[in-house]
Design a protein around this motif. Structure first.
Motif, PDB file in Angstrom:
ATOM      1  N   ARG A 136       1.101  -1.161   0.078  1.00 10.98           N
ATOM      2  CA  ARG A 136       0.331  -0.390   0.243  1.00 10.98           C
ATOM      3  C   ARG A 136       0.983   1.154   0.031  1.00 10.98           C
ATOM      4  NH1 ARG A 136      -5.416  -1.322   3.840  1.00 10.98           N
ATOM      5  NH2 ARG A 136      -5.835  -2.902   2.726  1.00 10.98           N
ATOM      6  N   SER A 188      -8.142  -0.290   0.596  1.00 11.03           N
ATOM      7  CA  SER A 188      -9.050  -0.370   0.996  1.00 11.03           C
ATOM      8  C   SER A 188      -9.703   1.233   2.185  1.00 11.03           C
ATOM      9  CB  SER A 188      -8.519  -1.761   2.419  1.00 11.03           C
ATOM     10  OG  SER A 188      -9.591  -2.108   3.343  1.00 11.03           O
ATOM     11  N   HIS A 189      -8.577   0.883   4.123  1.00 12.20           N
ATOM     12  CA  HIS A 189      -9.553   2.067   4.354  1.00 12.20           C
ATOM     13  C   HIS A 189      -9.129   3.327   3.940  1.00 12.20           C
ATOM     14  CE1 HIS A 189      -5.766   0.938   6.523  1.00 12.20           C
ATOM     15  NE2 HIS A 189      -6.059   2.410   7.532  1.00 12.20           N
ATOM     16  N   ASP A 226     -15.700   0.124   5.757  1.00 15.91           N
ATOM     17  CA  ASP A 226     -14.599   0.708   4.579  1.00 15.91           C
ATOM     18  C   ASP A 226     -14.449   1.066   3.827  1.00 15.91           C
ATOM     19  OD1 ASP A 226     -13.658  -2.382   4.576  1.00 15.91           O
ATOM     20  OD2 ASP A 226     -11.732  -1.578   5.334  1.00 15.91           O
ATOM     21  N   TYR A 285      -6.113  -5.243  20.595  1.00 13.94           N
ATOM     22  CA  TYR A 285      -6.687  -4.132  20.500  1.00 13.94           C
ATOM     23  C   TYR A 285      -7.591  -3.776  20.945  1.00 13.94           C
ATOM     24  CZ  TYR A 285      -3.527  -1.020  16.869  1.00 13.94           C
ATOM     25  OH  TYR A 285      -3.387  -1.035  15.953  1.00 13.94           O
ATOM     26  N   GLY A 320      -3.510  -8.419  11.686  1.00 17.62           N
ATOM     27  CA  GLY A 320      -3.830  -8.347  10.048  1.00 17.62           C
ATOM     28  C   GLY A 320      -4.538  -9.368  10.225  1.00 17.62           C
ATOM     29  N   VAL A 321      -5.658  -9.982   9.238  1.00 22.26           N
ATOM     30  CA  VAL A 321      -6.717 -10.895   9.140  1.00 22.26           C
ATOM     31  C   VAL A 321      -5.647 -12.096   9.103  1.00 22.26           C
ATOM     32  CG1 VAL A 321      -8.707 -12.027   7.480  1.00 22.26           C
ATOM     33  CG2 VAL A 321      -8.634  -9.694   8.425  1.00 22.26           C
ATOM     34  N   ARG A 367       2.812   0.259  17.399  1.00 21.95           N
ATOM     35  CA  ARG A 367       2.730  -0.663  16.433  1.00 21.95           C
ATOM     36  C   ARG A 367       2.853  -0.009  16.046  1.00 21.95           C
ATOM     37  NH1 ARG A 367      -1.035  -1.873  13.729  1.00 21.95           N
ATOM     38  NH2 ARG A 367      -0.474  -3.849  12.644  1.00 21.95           N
ATOM     39  N   SER A 393       2.026   0.297  12.223  1.00 18.34           N
ATOM     40  CA  SER A 393       1.183   0.533  10.856  1.00 18.34           C
ATOM     41  C   SER A 393       1.731  -0.856  10.015  1.00 18.34           C
ATOM     42  CB  SER A 393       0.703   1.495  10.832  1.00 18.34           C
ATOM     43  OG  SER A 393       0.013   1.606   8.996  1.00 18.34           O
ATOM     44  N   GLY A 394       1.376  -1.347   9.434  1.00 23.14           N
ATOM     45  CA  GLY A 394       1.607  -2.240   8.119  1.00 23.14           C
ATOM     46  C   GLY A 394       0.722  -2.001   7.259  1.00 23.14           C
ATOM     47  N   THR A 395       0.031  -0.747   7.450  1.00 19.98           N
ATOM     48  CA  THR A 395      -1.127  -0.092   6.154  1.00 19.98           C
ATOM     49  C   THR A 395      -0.716   0.821   6.220  1.00 19.98           C
ATOM     50  OG1 THR A 395      -2.858   0.265   6.896  1.00 19.98           O
ATOM     51  CG2 THR A 395      -2.436  -1.990   6.135  1.00 19.98           C
ATOM     52  N   GLU A 396      -0.107   1.705   7.142  1.00 15.76           N
ATOM     53  CA  GLU A 396      -0.059   3.499   6.567  1.00 15.76           C
ATOM     54  C   GLU A 396       1.203   3.749   7.152  1.00 15.76           C
ATOM     55  OE1 GLU A 396      -3.569   5.606   8.633  1.00 15.76           O
ATOM     56  OE2 GLU A 396      -4.538   4.154   8.493  1.00 15.76           O
TER      57      GLU A 396
HETATM   58  C1  G16 Z   1      -5.900  -3.935   6.929  1.00 16.50           C
HETATM   59  C2  G16 Z   1      -5.758  -5.420   7.713  1.00 16.50           C
HETATM   60  C3  G16 Z   1      -6.300  -5.255   8.875  1.00 16.50           C
HETATM   61  C4  G16 Z   1      -6.155  -4.775  10.215  1.00 16.50           C
HETATM   62  C5  G16 Z   1      -5.728  -3.243   9.626  1.00 16.50           C
HETATM   63  C6  G16 Z   1      -5.102  -2.320  10.010  1.00 16.50           C
HETATM   64  O1  G16 Z   1      -6.954  -3.575   6.428  1.00 16.50           O
HETATM   65  O2  G16 Z   1      -6.369  -6.150   6.507  1.00 16.50           O
HETATM   66  O3  G16 Z   1      -6.219  -6.420   9.598  1.00 16.50           O
HETATM   67  O4  G16 Z   1      -6.481  -4.370  11.421  1.00 16.50           O
HETATM   68  O5  G16 Z   1      -5.004  -2.761   7.973  1.00 16.50           O
HETATM   69  O6  G16 Z   1      -4.291  -2.320   9.785  1.00 16.50           O
HETATM   70  P1  G16 Z   1      -2.517  -1.792   9.791  1.00 16.50           P
HETATM   71  O7  G16 Z   1      -2.432  -1.955  11.509  1.00 16.50           O
HETATM   72  O8  G16 Z   1      -1.390  -2.389  10.614  1.00 16.50           O
HETATM   73  O9  G16 Z   1      -2.592  -0.441   9.751  1.00 16.50           O
HETATM   74  P2  G16 Z   1      -8.109  -3.482   6.055  1.00 16.50           P
HETATM   75  O10 G16 Z   1      -9.346  -2.646   5.987  1.00 16.50           O
HETATM   76  O11 G16 Z   1      -7.086  -1.885   5.599  1.00 16.50           O
HETATM   77  O12 G16 Z   1      -7.317  -4.458   4.566  1.00 16.50           O
END
Ligand code: G16
Length: 545
Positions: A33, A68-69, A280, A333, A356-357, A500, A502-505
């Motif tokens: 992402r 996603s979000h 979302d 969480y 993470g799912v 922690r 983030s793995g998405t942002e």
């Molecule tokens: C994704 C993952 C979720 C996770 C979320 C936030 O959600 O599928 O399991 O909880 O990101 O992750 P992080 O805290 O590592 O940023 P989504 O709905 O964005 O696909």
């Protein structure tokens, strides 16, 4: 091996999807992402990788283009494994290597992966592709297709789909149709049939049980719910908000906004005690909420959804006379009150995994019935094959009341998307349970009281300096950070906090809970300052509330 790949064609096409020099990305919590303009080469290469994975597993592989979000300018991509699950961890590493290889190294990396994984390049490959409604998604999914075709893979492009719908398609295709038909109608029909069967049994059928307001985050959920609505309208009427006709994706609306800001989305008018929910951006998460008679906002998050679902399943099993092991899987969480309620009142074992799912799903597979939910509303329930068979038999053989319960459970099993957390499927499950039990949204909310909590984000130069252990509940590095958190937590009652990356942002996430909202807010702010100081904060120092 070398001769089996048309290396000339790969080089030629790869140049058309060139990697920006020096750009390094990681296969994160849910794939890659980042800003959409940096992803073209990643899409092409994930097309290539999907073909290798398909050849290796001799199965259909899915590629979903979505962030996603995340905000509308971002995009992302993730691969879906044969049973509709997230990509296996060893292949996440391959994905990262391939995405980061400089142009001249790409062929070598492809060959390395093929050799390491003993991929038979003669094998046929089939890839299915889906995308969300982001302006960048169509072009990026075309780049995936380029990658698939250059390696000789066959593909089917489903076009616009919710993420969980793509997971469903992959699962159906690899189980010879046993799970369902791999078409959008197949999905609508399977879920709606189960839902309508269930709600027919409900004695509470007043209007309050039959209508729901849905905030669609201006995303794909709106399109798909509109298409689907007439299939289940006998049991539920939905009123859609933030349907993408004007607002921006995920902006001031959607499940992530509602959960993290603990307030209703913009663009939705809520009367007191009306049941509302938010999806979302790619419809894999859902949270519920309402305003009470005094106008106070009440959030019903993934933890309370898991509680409602697991208690209903437990009741059905008691009625059928089956003792099966049910487990609930959460992450750090999860609100402390939810864990206490599940363990102490419901006597259900609870497990905590990393965010993470993929982590939750994996753990949930260890039970006869595994219910997993992240507090942010991402989750589902999994039923082992043995359980499904047993319930099917019971629905045919048992007497009256027991048979009725078994039949209900059979329909509930069909209603869940067992490949992935799914806002549409979860919504229908929840609506069916509320109607069957005659529960109002307030009664559901009253199962337990959430501990006040706060989530914040902190900007740091490199979020990888933070590493964690114990299912992300403790920081290992940078030195001194965990000690600082421990000292801060001691100042408040019933308190807990963790941080922690983030793995998405590109942020560090901070979570705190305590006995009052004021304390939770203070604690979260103080922990943010500690992160800022000890983990290389950039930009403005975190400001209080
Ligand atoms: C994704 C993952 C979720 C996770 C979320 C936030 O959600 O599928 O399991 O909880 O990101 O992750 P992080 O805290 O590592 O940023 P989504 O709905 O964005 O696909």
């Amino acid at each position: 091996h070398l001769l089996d790949m048309d290396l000339g064609a790969i080089t030629k096409y790869s140049a058309l999807h060139a990697k920006p020099n020096g750009l390094i990305l990681q296969y994160g919590t849910a794939g890659f992402r980042t800003k959409a303009e940096h992803l073209d080469h990643v899409m092409f290469r994930m097309g290539l990788l999907a073909v290798l994975r398909s050849k290796q597993t001799k199965s259909t592989i899915g590629v979903m283009v979505t962030a996603s979000h995340n905000p509308e300018e971002d995009n992302g991509v993730k691969l879906v494994d044969p049973l509709g699950e997230m990509l296996a961890p060893s292949w996440e590493e391959h994905a990262t290597c391939l995405a980061n290889a400089e142009e001249q190294d790409m062929q070598r990396v492809l060959i390395d992966i093929s050799e390491k994984e003993a991929v038979n390049l003669q094998q046929d490959a089939f890839v299915v592709i889906g995308r969300d409604t982001r302006p960048s998604s169509e072009k990026l999914s075309q780049s995936v297709i380029d990658g698939v075709t250059v390696l000789g893979g066959q593909f089917h492009d489903y076009g616009l789909l919710t993420t969980p719908q793509l997971h469903y398609m992959v699962y159906c295709r690899n189980t010879g149709g046993r799970y369902g038909k791999a078409t959008i109608e197949g999905y609508y029909q399977k879920l709606s049939k189960a839902f309508v069967e269930l709600t027919k049994q409900a004695s509470c059928s007043g209007d309050e049980y039959r209508s729901l307001k849905v905030d669609c985050a201006n995303g794909i959920g709106a399109l798909k719910l509109r298409e689907m609505e007439h299939y289940f309208s006998q049991g539920l009427s939905v009123q859609l908000f933030n349907d993408g006709s004007k607002g921006k994706l995920n902006h001031l609306c959607g499940a992530d906004f509602v959960k993290s800001h603990q307030k209703p989305p913009q663009g939705m008018e809520i009367k007191s005690n009306e049941r509302c929910c938010s999806f979302d951006g790619d419809a894999d998460r859902i949270v519920y909420y309402y305003h009470d008679a005094d106008g106070h906002f009440h959030l019903i998050d993934g933890d309370k959804i898991a509680t409602l679902i697991s208690s209903f399943l437990k009741e059905l099993l008691v009625e059928i006379g089956e003792s099966l092991n049910i487990g609930v899987v959460q992450t750090a969480y999860a609100n402390g009150s939810s864990t206490r309620y599940l363990e102490e009142v419901m006597k259900v074992p609870v497990y905590c995994t990393k965010t993470g799912v993929k982590h939750l799903h994996h753990k949930a597979q260890e039970f006869d019935i595994g219910v997993y939910f992240e507090a942010n509303g991402h989750g589902t329930a999994l039923f082992s094959t043995a359980v499904e068979m047993k319930i099917k038999q019971s629905a045919e053989q048992l007497e009256d009341k027991k048979r009725k319960a078994a039949k209900m459970l059979e329909n509930i099993i069909d209603l869940f998307n067992q490949a992935a957390g799914d806002a549409i499927s979860d919504m229908l499950v929840i609506e069916a349970i509320l109607a069957l039990k005659g529960l109002t949204v307030q009664q559901w909310d009253a199962l337990y009281t959430d501990l006040p909590n706060r989530q914040l984000k902190v900007q740091v130069a490199d979020r990888r300096v933070i590493t964690t252990t114990n299912a992300e509940r403790q920081a290992v590095t940078p030195p001194g950070l965990q000690e600082a958190i421990n000292d801060l937590v001691k100042k408040y009652k019933l308190s807990r906090a963790f941080v922690r990356p983030s793995g998405t942002e590109d942020v560090v996430r901070v979570y705190a809970e305590a006995d009052s909202q004021e304390s939770a807010d203070h604690l979260a702010h103080e922990v943010s300052l500690a992160v800022f100081q000890l983990a290389g904060g950039i930009g403005e120092r975190p400001q209080p509330g």
